[in-house]
Design an enzyme around this catalytic site. Structure first.
Site, PDB file in Angstrom:
ATOM      1  N   LYS A  90      41.117  20.677  38.035  1.00 42.06           N
ATOM      2  CA  LYS A  90      41.081  19.297  38.554  1.00 42.06           C
ATOM      3  C   LYS A  90      40.098  18.429  37.761  1.00 42.06           C
ATOM      4  CE  LYS A  90      44.147  19.988  41.741  1.00 42.06           C
ATOM      5  NZ  LYS A  90      44.645  21.281  41.302  1.00 42.06           N
TER       6      LYS A  90
HETATM    7  C1  LIG Z   1      48.886  18.662  45.106  1.00 48.23           C
HETATM    8  C2  LIG Z   1      47.953  19.784  45.439  1.00 48.23           C
HETATM    9  N1  LIG Z   1      47.631  19.996  46.715  1.00 48.23           N
HETATM   10  C3  LIG Z   1      46.796  20.971  47.062  1.00 48.23           C
HETATM   11  C4  LIG Z   1      46.235  21.804  46.130  1.00 48.23           C
HETATM   12  C5  LIG Z   1      45.410  22.931  46.631  1.00 48.23           C
HETATM   13  O1  LIG Z   1      44.115  22.951  46.232  1.00 48.23           O
HETATM   14  P1  LIG Z   1      43.334  24.333  46.211  1.00 48.23           P
HETATM   15  O2  LIG Z   1      43.852  25.145  45.077  1.00 48.23           O
HETATM   16  O3  LIG Z   1      41.913  23.914  46.025  1.00 48.23           O
HETATM   17  O4  LIG Z   1      43.548  25.014  47.519  1.00 48.23           O
HETATM   18  C6  LIG Z   1      46.537  21.619  44.765  1.00 48.23           C
HETATM   19  C7  LIG Z   1      45.981  22.394  43.663  1.00 48.23           C
HETATM   20  O5  LIG Z   1      45.436  23.374  43.553  1.00 48.23           O
HETATM   21  C8  LIG Z   1      47.429  20.592  44.411  1.00 48.23           C
HETATM   22  O6  LIG Z   1      47.768  20.380  43.141  1.00 48.23           O
END
Ligand SMILES: Cc1ncc(COP(=O)(O)O)c(C=O)c1O
Length: 364
Positions: free
Chosen positions: A181
């Site tokens: 990110k």
């Molecule tokens: C659109 C979106 N939502 C949610 C997430 C979930 O985040 P995490 O991996 O920190 O749980 C991600 C990426 O990882 C994402 O790209």
């Protein structure tokens, strides 16, 4: 090898994390947890921010705190990373999939109303690859039908909708600080809201609903979650956040370079930036049209052979086994983009010459 999207670690990360290690404040009670929340809410200009262990946990808590559960429907895009849809299932609700806009790749506000039934409780928008959804239209529909709006802004941190940060317009916004990110804590997330009560309750739910007894013991009134972020990661988040404006302008400059080199190339559609938006171009993405000469997947392979890592657009969630039986509207644009879209290398640290090499390979 030119990677798709890797972190940029060149600020106070070492210093702040060392401080956690030197002082023994490694877990969730350290001061960087509060500081990261404070810095983040100030950056976004919002009232409450609560750190979580990852972005998925933030979305889960968003649905939970809004009381969404069994028998409820949540309108979601299908062209997304699967995480927000899984979170809908975690609370026992049903996702209903809607199509996206061809130019921005994000949920098409014009198509949402057809998906709404008496069971619909929320619209979960996902600002994929960085471009904001048309939030005024979403908020109007939500108001008309009395729905909550949750923004998954994990891919759009730094993007603006009519001058406002994505994630701050709906009832609740969610972010991820996963390694790829814009800013990262390795793994981590944040839930933000302008509703103080919601913010307090999310903090309570994310910390095992723990209340302290007079004798120092713990008491738990209801079922909670261990969704806290440790101090070490929050320390990294503080350091990363100090650099965010610099990273945003680099990403936008890089997108302009890509645009300049690729626009007017037969068979390539470059990403849009609608008049209401500042797009952070988290993953710079193009569409390989039918007249390009080779298919999207052939292009991915050619780029791979030359050491360039790319990724095809998300496989639509309604095409995956756990969600195949869920209700969805017409998915023409989603399915077309899923077959033709490609994310190009977008690290903050990518060099201009690397972008030129990538574009040369594509054009040749
Ligand atoms: C659109 C979106 N939502 C949610 C997430 C979930 O985040 P995490 O991996 O920190 O749980 C991600 C990426 O990882 C994402 O790209």
């Amino acid at each position: 090898m030119i990677p798709l999207c890797i972190p940029e670690i060149r600020g106070n990360e070492w210093k702040y994390i060392k401080e956690c290690l030197d002082t023994n404040w490694v877990s969730s009670a350290g001061s960087y947890v509060d500081k990261f929340e404070e810095d983040f809410l100030r950056y976004l200009n919002i009232k409450k921010a609560v750190v979580t262990v990852n972005g998925t946990a933030a979305i889960h808590l968003a649905l939970k705190v809004l009381g969404i559960g069994e028998g409820d429907e949540v309108v979601v895009p299908s062209l997304t990373f699967i995480s927000p849809v899984n979170a809908v299932r975690y609370v026992g609700a049903d996702p209903v999939f809607v199509d996206v806009s061809r130019d921005t790749f994000v949920m098409d506000a014009e198509k949402i109303e057809k998906a709404i039934t008496p069971n619909t409780k929320a619209i979960l928008v996902v600002h994929i690859y960085g471009h904001p959804v048309d939030m005024d239209k979403i908020m109007d529909i939500a108001k008309k039908h009395n729905l909550y709006v949750i923004e998954d802004a994990t891919e759009s941190l730094g993007s603006l909708y009519k001058g406002k940060h994505t994630g701050t317009i709906g009832d609740v916004g969610c972010f991820s600080f996963n390694g790829n990110k814009l800013i990262t804590t390795g793994a981590g997330g944040m839930l933000v809201t302008n509703n103080e009560e919601i913010g307090e309750r999310v903090k309570y739910l994310s910390t095992q609903t723990k209340t302290l007894l007079d004798n120092g013991g713990f008491f738990h009134e209801e079922i909670g979650y261990n969704y806290r972020m440790p101090n070490i990661l929050a320390a990294m988040g503080c350091a990363q956040l100090e650099k965010i404006d610099e990273y945003i302008s680099i990403k936008r400059e890089n997108a302009l370079v890509y645009n300049k080199l690729l626009e007017n190339t037969r068979g390539i559609t470059i990403p849009a930036e609608r008049e209401y938006a500042r797009n952070v171009y988290w993953l710079y993405s193009i569409i390989i049209e039918d007249d390009f000469g080779i298919t999207r997947d052939e292009l991915i392979n050619r780029l791979k052979e030359r050491g360039v890592q790319t990724r095809p657009f998300f496989t639509p969630v309604h095409k995956m086994p756990p969600y195949m039986k869920c209700r969805h509207l017409d998915m023409t644009v989603t399915e077309e983009l899923a077959n033709k879209g490609i994310n190009l290398p977008s690290s903050v640290g990518i060099k201009r010459e690397e972008i030129e090499i990538i574009c040369d390979i594509i054009k040749n």
